[in-house]
Motif scaffolding. Structure first.
Motif, PDB file in Angstrom:
ATOM      1  N   ILE A   1       0.828  -1.213   0.000  1.00  0.00           N
ATOM      2  CA  ILE A   1       0.000   0.000   0.000  1.00  0.00           C
ATOM      3  C   ILE A   1       0.860   1.260   0.000  1.00  0.00           C
ATOM      4  O   ILE A   1       0.650   2.182  -0.794  1.00  0.00           O
ATOM      5  CB  ILE A   1      -0.944  -0.002   1.223  1.00  0.00           C
ATOM      6  CG1 ILE A   1      -2.029  -1.076   1.058  1.00  0.00           C
ATOM      7  CG2 ILE A   1      -1.591   1.368   1.406  1.00  0.00           C
ATOM      8  CD1 ILE A   1      -2.963  -1.188   2.249  1.00  0.00           C
ATOM      9  N   THR A   2       1.848   1.308   0.884  1.00  0.00           N
ATOM     10  CA  THR A   2       2.695   2.504   0.949  1.00  0.00           C
ATOM     11  C   THR A   2       3.605   2.601  -0.277  1.00  0.00           C
ATOM     12  O   THR A   2       3.901   3.707  -0.750  1.00  0.00           O
ATOM     13  CB  THR A   2       3.550   2.487   2.220  1.00  0.00           C
ATOM     14  OG1 THR A   2       4.280   1.249   2.287  1.00  0.00           O
ATOM     15  CG2 THR A   2       2.680   2.622   3.460  1.00  0.00           C
ATOM     16  N   GLY A   3       4.058   1.468  -0.791  1.00  0.00           N
ATOM     17  CA  GLY A   3       4.918   1.486  -1.973  1.00  0.00           C
ATOM     18  C   GLY A   3       4.201   1.996  -3.202  1.00  0.00           C
ATOM     19  O   GLY A   3       4.788   2.713  -4.039  1.00  0.00           O
ATOM     20  N   ILE A   4       2.939   1.648  -3.355  1.00  0.00           N
ATOM     21  CA  ILE A   4       2.139   2.157  -4.472  1.00  0.00           C
ATOM     22  C   ILE A   4       2.085   3.682  -4.410  1.00  0.00           C
ATOM     23  O   ILE A   4       2.300   4.380  -5.401  1.00  0.00           O
ATOM     24  CB  ILE A   4       0.712   1.577  -4.421  1.00  0.00           C
ATOM     25  CG1 ILE A   4       0.730   0.089  -4.759  1.00  0.00           C
ATOM     26  CG2 ILE A   4      -0.223   2.336  -5.364  1.00  0.00           C
ATOM     27  CD1 ILE A   4       1.053  -0.221  -6.189  1.00  0.00           C
ATOM     28  N   ALA A   5       1.798   4.204  -3.214  1.00  0.00           N
ATOM     29  CA  ALA A   5       1.700   5.655  -3.049  1.00  0.00           C
ATOM     30  C   ALA A   5       3.044   6.324  -3.310  1.00  0.00           C
ATOM     31  O   ALA A   5       3.125   7.346  -4.011  1.00  0.00           O
ATOM     32  CB  ALA A   5       1.203   5.994  -1.645  1.00  0.00           C
ATOM     33  N   GLY A   6       4.107   5.768  -2.761  1.00  0.00           N
ATOM     34  CA  GLY A   6       5.422   6.399  -2.891  1.00  0.00           C
ATOM     35  C   GLY A   6       5.980   6.353  -4.301  1.00  0.00           C
ATOM     36  O   GLY A   6       6.732   7.249  -4.710  1.00  0.00           O
ATOM     37  N   ARG A   7       5.632   5.341  -5.074  1.00  0.00           N
ATOM     38  CA  ARG A   7       6.218   5.158  -6.407  1.00  0.00           C
ATOM     39  C   ARG A   7       5.370   5.700  -7.547  1.00  0.00           C
ATOM     40  O   ARG A   7       5.889   6.033  -8.605  1.00  0.00           O
ATOM     41  CB  ARG A   7       6.502   3.672  -6.641  1.00  0.00           C
ATOM     42  CG  ARG A   7       7.652   3.126  -5.817  1.00  0.00           C
ATOM     43  CD  ARG A   7       7.700   1.609  -5.858  1.00  0.00           C
ATOM     44  NE  ARG A   7       8.908   1.099  -5.204  1.00  0.00           N
ATOM     45  CZ  ARG A   7       9.053   0.948  -3.904  1.00  0.00           C
ATOM     46  NH1 ARG A   7       8.049   1.284  -3.103  1.00  0.00           N
ATOM     47  NH2 ARG A   7      10.178   0.475  -3.389  1.00  0.00           N
TER      48      ARG A   7
ATOM     49  N   ARG B   1       1.821  15.107  -2.849  1.00  0.00           N
ATOM     50  CA  ARG B   1       0.579  15.682  -2.317  1.00  0.00           C
ATOM     51  C   ARG B   1      -0.585  14.692  -2.350  1.00  0.00           C
ATOM     52  O   ARG B   1      -1.553  14.828  -1.601  1.00  0.00           O
ATOM     53  CB  ARG B   1       0.207  16.929  -3.118  1.00  0.00           C
ATOM     54  CG  ARG B   1      -0.141  16.635  -4.575  1.00  0.00           C
ATOM     55  CD  ARG B   1      -0.485  17.874  -5.378  1.00  0.00           C
ATOM     56  NE  ARG B   1      -0.825  17.551  -6.747  1.00  0.00           N
ATOM     57  CZ  ARG B   1       0.040  17.329  -7.715  1.00  0.00           C
ATOM     58  NH1 ARG B   1       1.337  17.401  -7.452  1.00  0.00           N
ATOM     59  NH2 ARG B   1      -0.370  17.024  -8.940  1.00  0.00           N
ATOM     60  N   ASP B   2      -0.499  13.700  -3.238  1.00  0.00           N
ATOM     61  CA  ASP B   2      -1.593  12.739  -3.407  1.00  0.00           C
ATOM     62  C   ASP B   2      -1.406  11.454  -2.603  1.00  0.00           C
ATOM     63  O   ASP B   2      -2.302  10.598  -2.588  1.00  0.00           O
ATOM     64  CB  ASP B   2      -1.739  12.357  -4.887  1.00  0.00           C
ATOM     65  CG  ASP B   2      -2.200  13.513  -5.752  1.00  0.00           C
ATOM     66  OD1 ASP B   2      -2.953  14.360  -5.237  1.00  0.00           O
ATOM     67  OD2 ASP B   2      -1.808  13.567  -6.933  1.00  0.00           O
ATOM     68  N   ARG B   3      -0.267  11.290  -1.944  1.00  0.00           N
ATOM     69  CA  ARG B   3       0.022  10.005  -1.309  1.00  0.00           C
ATOM     70  C   ARG B   3      -0.903   9.660  -0.145  1.00  0.00           C
ATOM     71  O   ARG B   3      -1.337   8.512  -0.024  1.00  0.00           O
ATOM     72  CB  ARG B   3       1.489   9.955  -0.873  1.00  0.00           C
ATOM     73  CG  ARG B   3       2.423   9.849  -2.080  1.00  0.00           C
ATOM     74  CD  ARG B   3       3.885  10.010  -1.739  1.00  0.00           C
ATOM     75  NE  ARG B   3       4.665  10.113  -2.973  1.00  0.00           N
ATOM     76  CZ  ARG B   3       5.949  10.435  -3.027  1.00  0.00           C
ATOM     77  NH1 ARG B   3       6.613  10.682  -1.888  1.00  0.00           N
ATOM     78  NH2 ARG B   3       6.567  10.517  -4.177  1.00  0.00           N
ATOM     79  N   PRO B   4      -1.250  10.613   0.747  1.00  0.00           N
ATOM     80  CA  PRO B   4      -2.212  10.241   1.803  1.00  0.00           C
ATOM     81  C   PRO B   4      -3.540   9.753   1.234  1.00  0.00           C
ATOM     82  O   PRO B   4      -4.127   8.798   1.747  1.00  0.00           O
ATOM     83  CB  PRO B   4      -2.373  11.544   2.594  1.00  0.00           C
ATOM     84  CG  PRO B   4      -1.097  12.287   2.367  1.00  0.00           C
ATOM     85  CD  PRO B   4      -0.711  11.970   0.945  1.00  0.00           C
ATOM     86  N   ALA B   5      -4.001  10.394   0.159  1.00  0.00           N
ATOM     87  CA  ALA B   5      -5.259   9.977  -0.456  1.00  0.00           C
ATOM     88  C   ALA B   5      -5.117   8.585  -1.064  1.00  0.00           C
ATOM     89  O   ALA B   5      -6.028   7.747  -0.958  1.00  0.00           O
ATOM     90  CB  ALA B   5      -5.688  10.980  -1.527  1.00  0.00           C
ATOM     91  N   GLY B   6      -3.972   8.315  -1.695  1.00  0.00           N
ATOM     92  CA  GLY B   6      -3.755   7.004  -2.291  1.00  0.00           C
ATOM     93  C   GLY B   6      -3.717   5.908  -1.242  1.00  0.00           C
ATOM     94  O   GLY B   6      -4.284   4.816  -1.441  1.00  0.00           O
ATOM     95  N   ILE B   7      -3.056   6.170  -0.129  1.00  0.00           N
ATOM     96  CA  ILE B   7      -3.007   5.181   0.966  1.00  0.00           C
ATOM     97  C   ILE B   7      -4.397   4.981   1.557  1.00  0.00           C
ATOM     98  O   ILE B   7      -4.787   3.857   1.899  1.00  0.00           O
ATOM     99  CB  ILE B   7      -1.998   5.635   2.034  1.00  0.00           C
ATOM    100  CG1 ILE B   7      -0.575   5.562   1.468  1.00  0.00           C
ATOM    101  CG2 ILE B   7      -2.118   4.780   3.292  1.00  0.00           C
ATOM    102  CD1 ILE B   7       0.479   6.141   2.378  1.00  0.00           C
TER     103      ILE B   7
END
Length: 392
Positions: free
Chosen positions: A117-123, A128-134
């Motif tokens: 989950i965190t890797g998808i957001a980080g990569r 700015r969109d990573r909290p929403a992606g997680i």
């Protein structure tokens, strides 16, 4: 130079896969009696078709995180393929052995999927969109529980069709993830340290260790209530069918909370306030359930607990992603490991008190309150140290 754009198609495909892993996990939970008759086994044997998942997660959480840190695309692809394979194995042979074998394969795949989950957001997402992606990735896993129970209700008298439908979902999710993984990530480029270096980096950060301790109780309280809410509310005259609806409301409220609360908390830097509020609300709700259990209080209290507790996971994962750098897969594995251990320990303790609902609910309230001092120490820990240097 402008930051690369966010690839939400990757998040969408991952969310589908994450949901499917949970659908497969709870396949037999809503159809325990029917599955027992279908396979000619008892309730305990059917229960093991779900129990293998948290047990395998405890064993494989860290190895899966290390794999994702070193070979993210390969690790996630393996998780997708194994998920589809396990679902298909269950329909190859119409026996308990094939059902258990399929669940074991999916259980091995689950850490490779959920730790990502965190890797998808980080990569694949702009910062700015990573909290929403997680938040989306986390919400999808809880939504999968709802879908799993819904499918069980629809196909309660036809186990064979249920398994075929779920296998179709698993194959579709795997194909979607493999398709989007063909394009390399555009954002994070750090290389994780070899061997156990990622684990040393993640565990060496006191902030990460504090997060692991924090997630233990919220995850444990949620699992305990999901497991024992029905027998705990039964002495208050809550029918089994109504208790099931209360649990659905609990998870639905949690999915809504996961989609909204972490995004707002991340944008305003209010994670600590939100987590404090969720623990206080959980404690009060558990006290209410202890003193005045019933249908109305059950619906309201468990909905509030779901809305408050489930968003704690994406909030913690977002903090982990920002803190852990190239070791974020292993750090996420530590979070999931701590959460699953919390689920096992707290649920087992509450299970021992299932005949004493007052004591069980008060215990959950006390555990929530005892977590607050740990949460309040976060600011001091985060300011006193930096992310550990990569281990060669």
């Amino acid at each position: 130079m402008n930051e690369p754009r966010s690839r939400w198609s990757m998040v969408a495909a991952f969310a589908l896969l994450g949901a499917v892993t949970q659908v497969l996990w709870v396949t037999y939970a809503p159809v325990t009696d029917a599955a027992g008759r279908h396979y000619g086994v008892g309730d305990t044997a059917v229960g093991w078709l779900a129990n293998v998942f948290p047990l395998l997660y405890v064993v494989l959480a860290i190895p899966a995180g290390i794999v994702l840190d070193r070979r993210f695309r390969g690790g996630l692809a393996a998780g997708a393929v194994l998920t589809a394979t396990g679902a298909v194995v269950r329909i190859v042979g119409d026996t308990y052995v094939f059902a258990l074998a399929g669940q074991l394969v999916v259980g091995v795949a689950q850490p490779l999927v959920l730790n990502a989950i965190t890797g998808i957001a980080g990569r694949y997402l702009a910062e700015r969109d990573r909290p929403a992606g997680i938040a989306v990735g986390s919400a999808s896993t809880f939504a999968g529980l709802i879908v799993g129970f819904g499918l069980g209700a629809v196909f309660s008298d036809d186990i064979g069709t249920l398994l075929v439908v779920q296998a179709g979902l698993a194959v579709a999710a795997a194909v979607a993830v493999l398709s989007v993984l063909r394009t390399p990530a555009e954002h994070r480029a750090e290389v994780a340290p070899a061997g156990l270096g990622a684990l040393r980096n993640a565990w060496g950060d006191p902030f990460i260790r504090r997060l692991c301790a924090l997630v233990f109780v919220p995850f444990g309280v949620f699992v305990a209530l999901s497991t024992f809410a029905q027998p705990l509310l039964e002495p208050a005259g809550v029918p089994e069918e109504t208790a099931g609806l209360i649990l659905v409301a609990n998870v639905v409220a949690g999915v809504v909370g996961c989609a909204v609360v972490p995004v707002l908390a991340g944008r305003r830097g209010r994670e600590q306030v939100v987590l404090t509020t969720s623990l206080l609300v959980t404690a009060v709700a558990c006290v209410v359930l202890a003193l005045v259990p019933g249908v109305v209080t059950g619906f309201v209290a468990l909905a509030l607990i779901g809305f408050g507790l489930l968003p704690a996971l994406p909030i913690v994962l977002a903090l982990t992603e920002r803190r852990a750098g190239s070791s974020e897969g292993t750090a996420a594995g530590l979070m999931w490991l701590a959460g699953n251990l919390g689920g096992l320990v707290v649920a087992a303790t509450v299970g021992a008190l299932v005949g004493e609902p007052l004591l069980a609910f008060l215990l959950l309230a006390v555990l929530s309150l005892l977590t607050l001092p740990l949460l309040w120490s976060f600011n001091r820990v985060s300011r006193s140290g930096t992310v550990p240097s990569p281990t060669p």
